[in-house]
Scaffold this motif. Sequence first.
Motif, PDB file in Angstrom:
ATOM      1  N   LYS A 149       0.523  68.247 -42.857  1.00 38.11           N
ATOM      2  CA  LYS A 149       0.756  69.400 -41.981  1.00 38.11           C
ATOM      3  C   LYS A 149       0.505  70.707 -42.720  1.00 38.11           C
TER       4      LYS A 149
ATOM      5  N   ASP B 147      -2.846  71.615 -42.711  1.00 32.96           N
ATOM      6  CA  ASP B 147      -3.300  71.870 -41.350  1.00 32.96           C
ATOM      7  C   ASP B 147      -4.476  70.995 -40.915  1.00 32.96           C
ATOM      8  N   ILE B 148      -4.407  69.714 -41.234  1.00 30.95           N
ATOM      9  CA  ILE B 148      -5.398  68.810 -40.653  1.00 30.95           C
ATOM     10  C   ILE B 148      -4.676  67.871 -39.691  1.00 30.95           C
ATOM     11  N   PRO B 149      -5.377  67.353 -38.681  1.00 29.37           N
ATOM     12  CA  PRO B 149      -4.704  66.564 -37.664  1.00 29.37           C
ATOM     13  C   PRO B 149      -4.120  65.260 -38.224  1.00 29.37           C
TER      14      PRO B 149
ATOM     15  N   GLY C 138     -13.803  67.223 -47.624  1.00 30.98           N
ATOM     16  CA  GLY C 138     -14.267  67.020 -46.252  1.00 30.98           C
ATOM     17  C   GLY C 138     -13.474  66.021 -45.419  1.00 30.98           C
ATOM     18  N   LEU C 139     -12.355  65.520 -45.961  1.00 31.81           N
ATOM     19  CA  LEU C 139     -11.523  64.626 -45.147  1.00 31.81           C
ATOM     20  C   LEU C 139     -11.091  65.365 -43.882  1.00 31.81           C
ATOM     21  N   ALA C 140     -11.257  64.706 -42.712  1.00 34.06           N
ATOM     22  CA  ALA C 140     -11.016  65.410 -41.440  1.00 34.06           C
ATOM     23  C   ALA C 140      -9.705  65.029 -40.787  1.00 34.06           C
ATOM     24  N   HIS C 141      -9.170  63.861 -41.104  1.00 38.20           N
ATOM     25  CA  HIS C 141      -8.040  63.351 -40.325  1.00 38.20           C
ATOM     26  C   HIS C 141      -7.274  62.308 -41.142  1.00 38.20           C
TER      27      HIS C 141
ATOM     28  N   ASP D  54      -0.038  64.901 -34.261  1.00 30.04           N
ATOM     29  CA  ASP D  54      -0.839  65.310 -33.113  1.00 30.04           C
ATOM     30  C   ASP D  54      -1.018  64.135 -32.165  1.00 30.04           C
ATOM     31  N   ARG D  55      -0.991  62.933 -32.748  1.00 34.86           N
ATOM     32  CA  ARG D  55      -1.123  61.721 -31.950  1.00 34.86           C
ATOM     33  C   ARG D  55      -0.155  60.685 -32.497  1.00 34.86           C
TER      34      ARG D  55
END
Lengths: 90, 369
Positions: free
Chosen positions: B148, B151-153, B112-115, B181-182
């Motif tokens: 990358k 495919d997570i930010p 569940g890691l999002a970023h 992405d940032r």
Amino acid sequence: MSMIGLDSAPRLRRGVRLTYDKTRETHVLLFPEGVLVPNKTAAAVLELCDGVATVAEIAAELGRRYEGVRVEDVRNVLTRLEERRVVEWK
Amino acid sequence: MEVTAHQPTAQPPLGMLAELTHRCPLHCPYCSNPIELVTRENELSTDEWLDVVGQARELGVLQVHLSGGEPLARHDLPVLVSRAADLGCYVNLVTSGLGLTEERLTDLVDRGLAHVQLSVQGADAETANRIAGVKAHAHKLKAAQAVKELDIPLTVNVVLHRANHHQVADLIALAERMGADRLELANTQYYGWGLRNRSALMPTAEQLAEAEPIVRAATERLRDTMQIVYVVADYYSPYPKPCMYGWGSRQLTVAPNGDVLPCPAASSITTLTLDNVRSRNLADIWYRSAAFNAYRGEDWLPDPCRGCSRKGIDFGGCRCQAFLLTGDAGATDPVCSLSPDRGLIDTILASTPSEPPELVMRQNTIKVV
Ligand SMILES: C[S@@+](CC[C@H](N)C(=O)[O-])C[C@H]1O[C@@H](n2cnc3c(N)ncnc32)[C@H](O)[C@@H]1O
Ligand code: SF4
Ligand code: SF4
């Protein structure tokens, strides 16, 4: 900013998550740099954004659940959410 | 004295910075971790961290930033990610990238890691490794690639200072190649090791002037692909940075030993009595502790902030900076041009040496295994 087309299928942008927060009793949008609280209409629309359902289908589904849903309102909500980098579509 | 008065301004926190450990394989001389690092024996156990995450969600926390030190040095990182994600939190890993193999990352993302927020020390391997004090750069490029591929930010974070400020253009290009992405280009904040190295790290006015148009142009050019957040050195600004969007207003930090801090650098305020999750529950600390209520709201504000129209924007500035430079954590941030102590900052700037002194590298004796 152009309005979303009726046959586009919107979805949450990569890295954006929608959940329900018990503490605040509201839906919340979570992303790397923060938290947004969508209003009830936006939350209802967002829950149906799976990248498969089209805007026309989303509006029809909402019409079955609530009174007086207009497809123009759904398009407006989605266009605003795209500007805030919450949803995207191809 | 304990402040127990009703605090009408306290809302539930949105975020928790969980500093799982101070152990780290790097030696960044700008590191904001305290000089007195928490040792492994004093770190919270797995069960204690699981409990803290549960209490945090109960309290209203929606974003959990797993940081340190190097969070990957904790072997229980996977279960902590699972717990936070299962409770509905947005889970962010703040990492140097050392130890972030494709295998480990895949597991964390499955849980569940999002970023991922990945730090980079310089634009080329030579500069970056010199600043990190170890050969870390190549590992970071690999880690970015793994992020990358899953495919997570990805946010790339660069702390800017005198030894890398001239590289902003190349750092932006590097972040683009990494597929960020940032990109956060944040000037050093002077706490912990960063404060110790201040005279070596302080960028020159020329460096800032040179970087500004480059960053502005890139921000415009990359508007739709890579968001750039540029934080200038506040010593050079006429107004201070907003302190945590208000003390005790949005976020809390839990240090490796369980101390709960209103701001990640607050352990530097020695006049503050900190509570610990081992002896008090998180909600009680958030709403009722002396530390969290000390600078909450506007009642505590000193002059000239009290009558200032910017008080809703910057809340009188950084409490840690006020304490470290004036000895009074309740003073106006001396960075502010309206502060009676602004002279302290001007003196520091005026004494920026023409040749920077040698950097004191952060000492770590423990390796990530
Ligand atoms: C203390 S580090 C811990 C996580 C990990 N070791 C890393 O460096 O990414 C947390 C974040 O703070 C940034 N940081 C460290 N020292 C800083 C300072 N003095 N000022 C501003 N940011 C800093 C790092 O670049 C990193 O993004
Ligand atoms: S030494 Fe560098 S990598 Fe390690 S915690 Fe500090 S900033 Fe992060
Ligand atoms: S006087 Fe206080 S509130 Fe006004 S700008 Fe300075 S620090 Fe901010």
